[in-house]
Design a protein around this motif. Structure first.
Motif: not given
Length: 199
Positions: A3, A93-94, A113, A116-117, A120, A123-124, A170-172
């Protein structure tokens, strides 16, 4: 997953709160944080001076970029966050979005994190918020997800509203659905809107 986190902190007035949150960020600094964006959203108090003073301290840390931004007037929370998101590096990444009246605890970033892991497709992630009368002038304190709160990780993601702050995205998410809607100038709408768009 490795991350690489950017923290965004827009501030409007209430510099005593800002001073507290920046102190906590430095005290509980985590090397996963690679970029900081502190934005004075047109404050008339000493926010600008405080952000710059803390910025100098953060710049002494290794492998971190600290950016201090200023608006001439209050453009609103969502638009201020968007200004910073546009400047986030491609390797991030975040993105963690803070309010300036939040106090974090040790390992706050580890637990976000971790979630987030673990999930998968998440998103938030957000912590719960605890309000404590012992905190200075009504500031809110975040409570990280941990083994001390059995089952909390399941509860927190069944809710349909953001349970707490800071919000870790996630930045995505922003790459795929866009940033906060600038039409929501004042808080408490842009967060619900982006969560609906994430579904």
């Amino acid at each position: 997953m490795e991350h690489r986190v950017a923290i965004i902190l827009p501030c409007y007035e209430a510099c005593h709160f800002t001073n507290q949150v920046l102190g906590a960020l430095l005290k509980y600094y985590d090397p996963m944080v690679r970029e900081l964006f502190f934005l004075d959203n047109g404050s008339s108090d000493e926010t600008w001076l405080i952000l710059n003073s803390w910025g100098d301290r953060f710049r002494t840390l290794d492998n971190i970029s600290c950016n201090i931004l200023r608006n001439s007037g209050n453009v609103g929370f969502g638009p201020a966050v968007n200004q910073c998101i546009e400047r986030v590096g491609k390797d991030i990444t975040d993105i963690c979005v803070f309010n300036n009246d939040i106090l974090i605890r040790e390992n706050w970033l580890y637990w976000l994190t971790y979630m987030m892991d673990k999930y998968e497709n998440l998103g938030q992630a957000s912590p719960f918020i605890l309000h404590s009368p012992t905190l200075t002038e009504g500031a809110f304190e975040t409570m990280e997800l941990s083994h001390k709160n059995p089952g909390s990780e399941e509860i927190i993601f069944q809710r349909n509203t953001f349970p707490g702050n800071p919000w870790m995205f996630r930045k995505q998410v922003f790459d795929e659905i866009g940033v906060f809607d600038d039409r929501f100038v004042f808080g408490c709408y842009e967060d619900a809107d982006i969560q609906i768009r994430m579904l």
